[in-house]
Design a protein around this motif. Structure first.
Motif, PDB file in Angstrom:
ATOM      1  N   ASP A 271     -75.183 -50.900 -13.006  1.00 48.06           N
ATOM      2  CA  ASP A 271     -74.897 -50.466 -11.533  1.00 48.06           C
ATOM      3  C   ASP A 271     -74.065 -49.342 -11.504  1.00 48.06           C
ATOM      4  O   ASP A 271     -72.909 -49.299 -11.912  1.00 48.06           O
ATOM      5  CB  ASP A 271     -74.067 -51.750 -10.945  1.00 48.06           C
ATOM      6  CG  ASP A 271     -73.921 -51.677  -9.394  1.00 48.06           C
ATOM      7  OD1 ASP A 271     -74.414 -50.702  -8.838  1.00 48.06           O
ATOM      8  OD2 ASP A 271     -73.494 -52.483  -8.685  1.00 48.06           O
ATOM      9  N   LYS A 272     -74.629 -48.226 -10.944  1.00 47.30           N
ATOM     10  CA  LYS A 272     -73.933 -46.906 -10.716  1.00 47.30           C
ATOM     11  C   LYS A 272     -72.979 -46.978  -9.586  1.00 47.30           C
ATOM     12  O   LYS A 272     -72.304 -46.048  -9.345  1.00 47.30           O
ATOM     13  CB  LYS A 272     -75.019 -45.851 -10.483  1.00 47.30           C
ATOM     14  CG  LYS A 272     -75.854 -45.721 -11.976  1.00 47.30           C
ATOM     15  CD  LYS A 272     -76.915 -44.425 -11.612  1.00 47.30           C
ATOM     16  CE  LYS A 272     -77.622 -44.344 -12.791  1.00 47.30           C
ATOM     17  NZ  LYS A 272     -78.480 -43.185 -12.756  1.00 47.30           N
ATOM     18  N   GLY A 273     -72.813 -48.134  -8.762  1.00 47.96           N
ATOM     19  CA  GLY A 273     -71.916 -48.236  -8.038  1.00 47.96           C
ATOM     20  C   GLY A 273     -71.889 -47.693  -6.606  1.00 47.96           C
ATOM     21  O   GLY A 273     -70.868 -47.852  -5.654  1.00 47.96           O
TER      22      GLY A 273
ATOM     23  N   SER B 148     -71.429 -50.016 -14.526  1.00 43.82           N
ATOM     24  CA  SER B 148     -70.657 -51.299 -14.897  1.00 43.82           C
ATOM     25  C   SER B 148     -71.905 -52.261 -14.853  1.00 43.82           C
ATOM     26  O   SER B 148     -73.104 -52.079 -14.366  1.00 43.82           O
ATOM     27  CB  SER B 148     -69.891 -51.637 -14.016  1.00 43.82           C
ATOM     28  OG  SER B 148     -70.283 -52.021 -12.632  1.00 43.82           O
TER      29      SER B 148
ATOM     30  N   SER C 148     -62.910 -51.259  -6.604  1.00 42.61           N
ATOM     31  CA  SER C 148     -62.841 -51.341  -8.011  1.00 42.61           C
ATOM     32  C   SER C 148     -62.913 -49.950  -8.239  1.00 42.61           C
ATOM     33  O   SER C 148     -63.660 -49.002  -7.828  1.00 42.61           O
ATOM     34  CB  SER C 148     -64.153 -52.145  -8.419  1.00 42.61           C
ATOM     35  OG  SER C 148     -64.408 -53.342  -8.374  1.00 42.61           O
ATOM     36  N   GLU C 149     -62.575 -49.620  -9.475  1.00 44.16           N
ATOM     37  CA  GLU C 149     -62.816 -48.170 -10.313  1.00 44.16           C
ATOM     38  C   GLU C 149     -63.811 -48.491 -11.378  1.00 44.16           C
ATOM     39  O   GLU C 149     -63.661 -49.377 -12.151  1.00 44.16           O
ATOM     40  CB  GLU C 149     -61.388 -47.804 -11.033  1.00 44.16           C
ATOM     41  CG  GLU C 149     -61.479 -46.425 -11.825  1.00 44.16           C
ATOM     42  CD  GLU C 149     -60.220 -46.060 -12.572  1.00 44.16           C
ATOM     43  OE1 GLU C 149     -60.571 -44.950 -13.271  1.00 44.16           O
ATOM     44  OE2 GLU C 149     -59.435 -46.723 -12.285  1.00 44.16           O
ATOM     45  N   ILE C 150     -64.866 -47.785 -11.126  1.00 48.40           N
ATOM     46  CA  ILE C 150     -66.021 -47.845 -12.005  1.00 48.40           C
ATOM     47  C   ILE C 150     -66.053 -46.652 -13.291  1.00 48.40           C
ATOM     48  O   ILE C 150     -65.595 -45.648 -12.705  1.00 48.40           O
ATOM     49  CB  ILE C 150     -67.174 -47.615 -11.423  1.00 48.40           C
ATOM     50  CG1 ILE C 150     -67.428 -48.819 -10.147  1.00 48.40           C
ATOM     51  CG2 ILE C 150     -68.523 -48.052 -12.421  1.00 48.40           C
ATOM     52  CD1 ILE C 150     -68.707 -49.048  -9.567  1.00 48.40           C
TER      53      ILE C 150
ATOM     54  N   PHE D 270     -72.317 -50.483  -4.094  1.00 44.85           N
ATOM     55  CA  PHE D 270     -71.309 -51.563  -4.538  1.00 44.85           C
ATOM     56  C   PHE D 270     -69.858 -51.270  -3.734  1.00 44.85           C
ATOM     57  O   PHE D 270     -69.250 -51.750  -3.231  1.00 44.85           O
ATOM     58  CB  PHE D 270     -71.148 -51.665  -6.189  1.00 44.85           C
ATOM     59  CG  PHE D 270     -70.009 -52.557  -6.468  1.00 44.85           C
ATOM     60  CD1 PHE D 270     -70.316 -53.843  -6.784  1.00 44.85           C
ATOM     61  CD2 PHE D 270     -68.796 -52.001  -6.967  1.00 44.85           C
ATOM     62  CE1 PHE D 270     -69.322 -54.676  -7.195  1.00 44.85           C
ATOM     63  CE2 PHE D 270     -67.780 -52.801  -7.479  1.00 44.85           C
ATOM     64  CZ  PHE D 270     -68.198 -54.189  -7.741  1.00 44.85           C
ATOM     65  N   HIS D 271     -69.605 -49.839  -3.986  1.00 44.24           N
ATOM     66  CA  HIS D 271     -68.262 -49.201  -3.343  1.00 44.24           C
ATOM     67  C   HIS D 271     -68.225 -49.367  -2.055  1.00 44.24           C
ATOM     68  O   HIS D 271     -67.150 -49.858  -1.379  1.00 44.24           O
ATOM     69  CB  HIS D 271     -68.060 -47.833  -3.720  1.00 44.24           C
ATOM     70  CG  HIS D 271     -67.159 -47.577  -5.028  1.00 44.24           C
ATOM     71  ND1 HIS D 271     -67.258 -46.504  -6.018  1.00 44.24           N
ATOM     72  CD2 HIS D 271     -66.449 -48.352  -5.578  1.00 44.24           C
ATOM     73  CE1 HIS D 271     -66.192 -46.756  -6.915  1.00 44.24           C
ATOM     74  NE2 HIS D 271     -65.635 -48.022  -6.645  1.00 44.24           N
TER      75      HIS D 271
ATOM     76  N   LYS E 108     -61.461 -54.032 -10.838  1.00 44.83           N
ATOM     77  CA  LYS E 108     -60.953 -54.224  -9.591  1.00 44.83           C
ATOM     78  C   LYS E 108     -59.343 -54.068  -9.261  1.00 44.83           C
ATOM     79  O   LYS E 108     -58.513 -54.665  -9.858  1.00 44.83           O
ATOM     80  CB  LYS E 108     -61.299 -55.394  -8.986  1.00 44.83           C
ATOM     81  CG  LYS E 108     -61.120 -55.690  -7.226  1.00 44.83           C
ATOM     82  CD  LYS E 108     -61.873 -56.979  -7.024  1.00 44.83           C
ATOM     83  CE  LYS E 108     -63.019 -56.727  -6.461  1.00 44.83           C
ATOM     84  NZ  LYS E 108     -63.812 -57.631  -5.633  1.00 44.83           N
TER      85      LYS E 108
ATOM     86  N   GLU F 197     -67.629 -53.051  -1.110  1.00 47.80           N
ATOM     87  CA  GLU F 197     -66.287 -53.057  -1.316  1.00 47.80           C
ATOM     88  C   GLU F 197     -65.313 -52.730  -0.106  1.00 47.80           C
ATOM     89  O   GLU F 197     -64.433 -53.311   0.286  1.00 47.80           O
ATOM     90  CB  GLU F 197     -65.777 -52.489  -2.723  1.00 47.80           C
ATOM     91  CG  GLU F 197     -66.172 -53.395  -3.848  1.00 47.80           C
ATOM     92  CD  GLU F 197     -65.362 -53.218  -4.960  1.00 47.80           C
ATOM     93  OE1 GLU F 197     -65.144 -53.983  -5.935  1.00 47.80           O
ATOM     94  OE2 GLU F 197     -64.996 -51.901  -5.184  1.00 47.80           O
TER      95      GLU F 197
ATOM     96  N   ARG G 279     -65.709 -51.865 -15.302  1.00 46.02           N
ATOM     97  CA  ARG G 279     -65.019 -51.710 -13.929  1.00 46.02           C
ATOM     98  C   ARG G 279     -63.571 -52.408 -13.991  1.00 46.02           C
ATOM     99  O   ARG G 279     -63.518 -53.358 -14.773  1.00 46.02           O
ATOM    100  CB  ARG G 279     -65.816 -51.873 -12.798  1.00 46.02           C
ATOM    101  CG  ARG G 279     -66.256 -53.175 -12.506  1.00 46.02           C
ATOM    102  CD  ARG G 279     -67.291 -53.280 -11.257  1.00 46.02           C
ATOM    103  NE  ARG G 279     -67.596 -54.581 -10.878  1.00 46.02           N
ATOM    104  CZ  ARG G 279     -68.706 -55.284 -10.599  1.00 46.02           C
ATOM    105  NH1 ARG G 279     -69.659 -54.431 -11.235  1.00 46.02           N
ATOM    106  NH2 ARG G 279     -68.863 -56.242 -10.238  1.00 46.02           N
TER     107      ARG G 279
END
Length: 344
Positions: free
Chosen positions: A243-245, A226, A199-201, A248-249, A193, A252, A191
């Motif tokens: 982590d498929k995010g 990531s 962040s772009e994963i 996480f997204h 940030k 963020e 990824r």
């Protein structure tokens, strides 16, 4: 599991450890955790310099030495297994990203020695490293100001000459997985940030031909991911966890909104939502994928059977895959050392 702590309590686990094989022993060192409470409870991340040295008897690890210390506290270094020891570069401590580079190897008394190598040209954390027969390469990583797209090399026949800038990756990448397979370096997922804190994963997979210094795009991962890890087998790459995010997204986005508002009521409400998201995190991917080096295809290979760790590093020892420690939920580490056997 990691050893019982000096206070007699079970080990709470570590993330971002330095690990690999030295001689016929397995090393797990450094890392971090939250010993006094989770991040949203006001807990502060603590970094370590302790080295655990294990003898291996069959499928059992036996603690041989826990008296050794790294030269400094570190987590999230770039790691590569060399014939004569474990290379680790950069990483971070309480003060931020590091430039230090070391090799953990055997000393003359059959103990462990840690040798200083030339510093990286820039401080990097969550980079990746791969070793070939004549060089070690460090790719990407987070800097104090952003994410790197550089590839640095140090040549084993002239370590004192230090690091050379050798290539630019197709995109800036941290938290990737990387292996050296069939003469090429594969970098997978990761990824970057953005300046807005989001962040772009990635699901992209790139192969770097070292001889030609050329990059080729390979079949992408089936999802963005990531903080995974990977190992190279003769005909395939196994890509483990990550982590498929999704959460996480969301976290963020909430953090960005929290930073943007001065309204204390709104801010507190957003903090509560963010903390709840992290508390109820479902855990990370248990998927193990296999990439066929000949056909350039991905397939589902297996599933991890216990909590899936991220920000750790898998390696092969005696034809088994060792997957130690790591983060299993936001702020939560595992003390488990997992062993995987590949059944043909």
């Amino acid at each position: 599991v990691l050893p019982v702590q000096p206070n007699g309590l079970h080990h709470m686990g570590l993330s971002g450890v330095v690990l690999g094989v030295v001689g016929n022993q397995i090393i797990i060192a450094g890392g971090n955790n939250f010993p006094e409470g989770l991040p949203w409870e006001g807990g502060v991340k603590k970094y370590y310099d302790q080295v655990f040295v294990y003898d291996v008897k069959g499928d059992t690890l036996i603690m041989a030495d826990s008296s050794v210390r790294l030269p400094g506290k570190v987590a999230y270094a770039a790691i590569a297994q060399l014939n004569d020891g474990i290379f680790y570069a950069g990483g971070e401590n309480e003060k931020g990203p590091l430039t230090n580079v070391y090799l953990i190897q055997k000393n003359s008394k059959n103990g462990v020695a840690i040798v200083n190598w030339p510093d990286l040209p820039e401080a990097l954390t969550n980079a990746v490293a791969v070793a070939t027969s004549n060089a070690v390469y460090v790719l990407g990583g987070a800097t104090k100001n952003g994410v790197s797209d550089k590839v640095w090399a140090i040549y084993l026949n002239d370590i004192n000459a230090g690091w050379k800038y050798v290539s630019t990756m197709p995109q800036p990448t941290a938290f990737a997985a990387a292996v050296f397979a069939q003469g090429q370096v594969y970098i997978m997922g990761g990824r970057k940030k953005g300046t807005d804190g989001i962040s772009e994963i990635y699901n992209q997979v790139f192969a770097w031909n070292i001889v030609n210094n050329s990059w080729s795009k390979k079949a992408p991962l089936p999802y963005v991911v990531s903080a995974a890890t990977a190992v190279a087998l003769p005909d395939q790459i196994l890509f483990i966890g990550g982590d498929k995010g999704v959460v996480f997204h969301e976290v963020e986005m909430l953090a960005s909104k929290i930073a943007a508002t001065n309204d204390l009521v709104v801010k507190n409400n957003l903090v509560t939502i963010k903390n709840k998201l992290q508390q109820t995190h479902p855990g990370f991917s248990k998927d193990i994928l296999a990439y066929n080096l000949t056909t350039n295809t991905w397939r589902s290979f297996a599933q991890l059977t216990v909590a899936a760790p991220v920000t750790t590093y898998a390696f092969i020892f005696n034809h088994k895959i060792i997957l130690p420690a790591g983060e299993v939920k936001p702020g939560v580490r595992t003390p488990l050392i997992q062993l995987g056997t590949i059944n043909k």
